[in-house]
Design a protein around this motif. Structure first.
Motif, PDB file in Angstrom:
ATOM      1  N   LEU A 179       1.446   7.101  -5.386  1.00 30.66           N
ATOM      2  CA  LEU A 179       0.139   7.257  -4.766  1.00 30.66           C
ATOM      3  C   LEU A 179       0.219   6.869  -3.304  1.00 30.66           C
ATOM      4  O   LEU A 179       0.608   5.752  -2.965  1.00 30.66           O
ATOM      5  N   SER A 180      -0.152   7.790  -2.415  1.00 29.02           N
ATOM      6  CA  SER A 180      -0.230   7.509  -0.986  1.00 29.02           C
ATOM      7  C   SER A 180      -1.601   6.943  -0.661  1.00 29.02           C
ATOM      8  O   SER A 180      -2.618   7.400  -1.211  1.00 29.02           O
ATOM      9  N   MET A 181      -1.644   5.958   0.219  1.00 27.26           N
ATOM     10  CA  MET A 181      -2.925   5.375   0.603  1.00 27.26           C
ATOM     11  C   MET A 181      -3.826   6.412   1.276  1.00 27.26           C
ATOM     12  O   MET A 181      -5.051   6.316   1.200  1.00 27.26           O
ATOM     13  N   GLY A 182      -3.216   7.426   1.905  1.00 29.01           N
ATOM     14  CA  GLY A 182      -4.019   8.490   2.491  1.00 29.01           C
ATOM     15  C   GLY A 182      -4.683   9.366   1.446  1.00 29.01           C
ATOM     16  O   GLY A 182      -5.654  10.061   1.739  1.00 29.01           O
ATOM     17  N   GLY A 183      -4.180   9.338   0.222  1.00 31.84           N
ATOM     18  CA  GLY A 183      -4.751  10.123  -0.858  1.00 31.84           C
ATOM     19  C   GLY A 183      -5.553   9.296  -1.835  1.00 31.84           C
ATOM     20  O   GLY A 183      -5.848   9.745  -2.942  1.00 31.84           O
ATOM     21  N   LEU A 184      -5.909   8.073  -1.426  1.00 33.39           N
ATOM     22  CA  LEU A 184      -6.659   7.171  -2.290  1.00 33.39           C
ATOM     23  C   LEU A 184      -8.154   7.428  -2.135  1.00 33.39           C
ATOM     24  O   LEU A 184      -8.725   7.263  -1.061  1.00 33.39           O
ATOM     25  N   ARG A 185      -8.792   7.815  -3.221  1.00 33.25           N
ATOM     26  CA  ARG A 185     -10.212   8.150  -3.191  1.00 33.25           C
ATOM     27  C   ARG A 185     -11.085   6.904  -3.387  1.00 33.25           C
ATOM     28  O   ARG A 185     -12.027   6.652  -2.639  1.00 33.25           O
ATOM     29  N   SER A 186     -10.786   6.114  -4.419  1.00 30.16           N
ATOM     30  CA  SER A 186     -11.602   4.948  -4.740  1.00 30.16           C
ATOM     31  C   SER A 186     -10.774   3.969  -5.563  1.00 30.16           C
ATOM     32  O   SER A 186      -9.733   4.327  -6.134  1.00 30.16           O
ATOM     33  N   ILE A 187     -11.257   2.713  -5.629  1.00 31.51           N
ATOM     34  CA  ILE A 187     -10.563   1.649  -6.352  1.00 31.51           C
ATOM     35  C   ILE A 187     -11.565   0.978  -7.276  1.00 31.51           C
ATOM     36  O   ILE A 187     -12.612   0.495  -6.829  1.00 31.51           O
ATOM     37  N   GLY A 203       0.423   1.858  15.951  1.00 32.36           N
ATOM     38  CA  GLY A 203      -1.024   1.881  15.837  1.00 32.36           C
ATOM     39  C   GLY A 203      -1.543   2.608  14.621  1.00 32.36           C
ATOM     40  O   GLY A 203      -2.740   2.885  14.527  1.00 32.36           O
ATOM     41  N   ASP A 204      -0.663   2.918  13.680  1.00 35.13           N
ATOM     42  CA  ASP A 204      -1.077   3.664  12.504  1.00 35.13           C
ATOM     43  C   ASP A 204      -0.685   2.900  11.236  1.00 35.13           C
ATOM     44  O   ASP A 204       0.035   1.902  11.296  1.00 35.13           O
ATOM     45  N   PHE A 205      -1.152   3.370  10.104  1.00 33.02           N
ATOM     46  CA  PHE A 205      -0.876   2.724   8.816  1.00 33.02           C
ATOM     47  C   PHE A 205      -0.535   3.777   7.777  1.00 33.02           C
ATOM     48  O   PHE A 205      -1.152   4.839   7.719  1.00 33.02           O
ATOM     49  N   ASP A 206       0.448   3.465   6.971  1.00 34.49           N
ATOM     50  CA  ASP A 206       0.794   4.316   5.839  1.00 34.49           C
ATOM     51  C   ASP A 206       1.264   3.417   4.709  1.00 34.49           C
ATOM     52  O   ASP A 206       1.937   2.403   4.946  1.00 34.49           O
ATOM     53  N   GLY A 207       0.889   3.743   3.500  1.00 32.52           N
ATOM     54  CA  GLY A 207       1.272   2.919   2.360  1.00 32.52           C
ATOM     55  C   GLY A 207       1.442   3.744   1.108  1.00 32.52           C
ATOM     56  O   GLY A 207       0.862   4.828   0.975  1.00 32.52           O
ATOM     57  N   HIS A 208       2.237   3.226   0.169  1.00 31.00           N
ATOM     58  CA  HIS A 208       2.485   3.929  -1.086  1.00 31.00           C
ATOM     59  C   HIS A 208       2.564   2.929  -2.241  1.00 31.00           C
ATOM     60  O   HIS A 208       3.063   1.817  -2.075  1.00 31.00           O
ATOM     61  N   LEU A 209       2.073   3.352  -3.386  1.00 28.12           N
ATOM     62  CA  LEU A 209       2.221   2.628  -4.640  1.00 28.12           C
ATOM     63  C   LEU A 209       2.946   3.527  -5.624  1.00 28.12           C
ATOM     64  O   LEU A 209       2.635   4.728  -5.715  1.00 28.12           O
ATOM     65  N   SER A 210       3.909   2.967  -6.357  1.00 26.98           N
ATOM     66  CA  SER A 210       4.611   3.724  -7.382  1.00 26.98           C
ATOM     67  C   SER A 210       4.492   2.978  -8.704  1.00 26.98           C
ATOM     68  O   SER A 210       4.853   1.803  -8.790  1.00 26.98           O
ATOM     69  N   VAL A 211       3.946   3.668  -9.716  1.00 25.65           N
ATOM     70  CA  VAL A 211       3.755   3.077 -11.040  1.00 25.65           C
ATOM     71  C   VAL A 211       4.305   4.051 -12.077  1.00 25.65           C
ATOM     72  O   VAL A 211       3.814   5.181 -12.200  1.00 25.65           O
ATOM     73  N   ASN A 212       5.344   3.626 -12.783  1.00 22.73           N
ATOM     74  CA  ASN A 212       5.954   4.463 -13.830  1.00 22.73           C
ATOM     75  C   ASN A 212       6.312   5.851 -13.324  1.00 22.73           C
ATOM     76  O   ASN A 212       6.107   6.858 -14.019  1.00 22.73           O
ATOM     77  N   GLY A 213       6.823   5.902 -12.109  1.00 20.53           N
ATOM     78  CA  GLY A 213       7.259   7.169 -11.550  1.00 20.53           C
ATOM     79  C   GLY A 213       6.182   7.971 -10.856  1.00 20.53           C
ATOM     80  O   GLY A 213       6.473   8.992 -10.228  1.00 20.53           O
ATOM     81  N   HIS A 214       4.932   7.535 -10.950  1.00 19.10           N
ATOM     82  CA  HIS A 214       3.834   8.225 -10.270  1.00 19.10           C
ATOM     83  C   HIS A 214       3.583   7.549  -8.924  1.00 19.10           C
ATOM     84  O   HIS A 214       3.376   6.333  -8.865  1.00 19.10           O
TER      85      HIS A 214
END
Length: 322
Positions: A62-70, A49-60
């Protein structure tokens, strides 16, 4: 909390906003969807019932929980840079990336659903009427007889593209063109034509709306100039105040359209009336800022950097939405 910018590698306008975000210490990650899969990696987990996601770009990472804006600036086609690109891989990558981003509690500039609708020129004109703008009489038609009747009624009429230049190399220029009743209207039957009553203008107006902030710029037109995008008038863009009635209509328009960012184009006639021509939900602003000094990039950065706050149910909700 991190700002995610979806755009191509060479985007000077995005560079300006990234610089402003860095100046305020706001973390930012830049991604071209064309680099996924490959330079970029994603992972989304839906379990219990939960969601977690991550993006990795050039070694950086980003957790979806830490995403402020797009900020959907000028993203490439998903998977376009893959070793073996295909329509299927593009479709799969788009599903994975945007499905994950839609699952996050982030603010969008602009939300893809609203952006897609905002690109439709006939819908723009309807919304402009509802918002109280002055709009030149316009017709979209595939009927040569109706096209001829429209021109005969309004005498001076321009024909222009609804969707912009078609894709291809080399790119085509499709300037707005003045036509008269003696034009050959038979080609209208082969594809929709956009005809609009010509507005003799003394200036072009570009109004950039960022959230609730508005920046208007004016460039004097040459006599009998039809399309301000082509040719050098010899006049620079200069900042001008936003008339109260225009400001009210702009706010009404972006609210109805669900846009956080919009670039409006107007033709100013000899009576000082601003005639609505179009609204580009992803329009450029760099050229205006460079000539006028208006802090548009800073305004975009400020909007993207705004914190989220809990709503009444304890969940996070965006603030400053249009």
């Amino acid at each position: 909390m991190t700002v995610l910018i979806l755009t191509s590698e060479e985007d000077v306008t995005a560079d300006m906003v990234v610089s402003e975000l860095h100046a305020t210490g706001t973390p930012v990650l830049r991604l071209d969807p064309a680099d996924l899969p490959g330079k970029a990696v994603l992972s989304a987990d839906y379990a219990h019932g939960d969601f977690d996601g991550h993006l990795s770009v050039n070694g950086h990472v980003l957790s979806m929980g830490g995403l402020r804006s797009i900020w959907v600036r000028r993203p490439g086609e998903p998977a376009a840079h893959a070793p073996d690109p295909s329509p299927w891989l593009t479709a799969e990558t788009r599903q994975a990336l945007y499905g994950m981003l839609h699952s996050a509690a982030a603010r969008w500039m602009n939300h893809p659903r609203n952006a897609d609708q905002a690109r439709l020129k006939p819908w723009q004109l309807r919304l402009a009427h509802l918002s109280g703008f002055a709009v030149p009489p316009t017709v979209f038609t595939t009927a040569p007889r109706l096209a001829r009747a429209f021109v005969e009624q309004h005498k001076e009429v321009v024909v222009k593209s609804a969707s912009g230049p078609p894709p291809g190399e080399p790119p085509l220029a499709l300037p707005t063109t003045l036509i008269g009743p003696d034009a050959d209207f038979s080609a209208v039957a082969a594809g929709p034509a956009l005809l609009q009553r010509y507005v003799p203008k003394r200036a072009d107006i570009r109004l950039t709306c960022v959230g609730t902030r508005m920046f208007a710029a004016r460039k004097t037109a040459e006599p009998d100039q039809i399309d301000g995008r082509y040719g050098d008038t010899g006049h620079p863009w200069e900042p001008v105040p936003v008339p109260g009635r225009i400001g009210k209509s702009v706010q009404e328009y972006v609210t109805l359209a669900g846009l956080a960012y919009a670039a409006f184009d107007f033709a100013e006639d000899e009576d000082g009336i601003w005639w609505f021509l179009e609204c580009n939900q992803g329009g450029q602003f760099g050229f205006v800022e460079l000539e006028t000094g208006q802090p548009i990039a800073a305004a975009v950065a400020d909007w993207l950097a705004l914190q989220r706050r809990p709503d009444r149910r304890g969940k996070e909700a965006g603030i400053g939405r249009p």
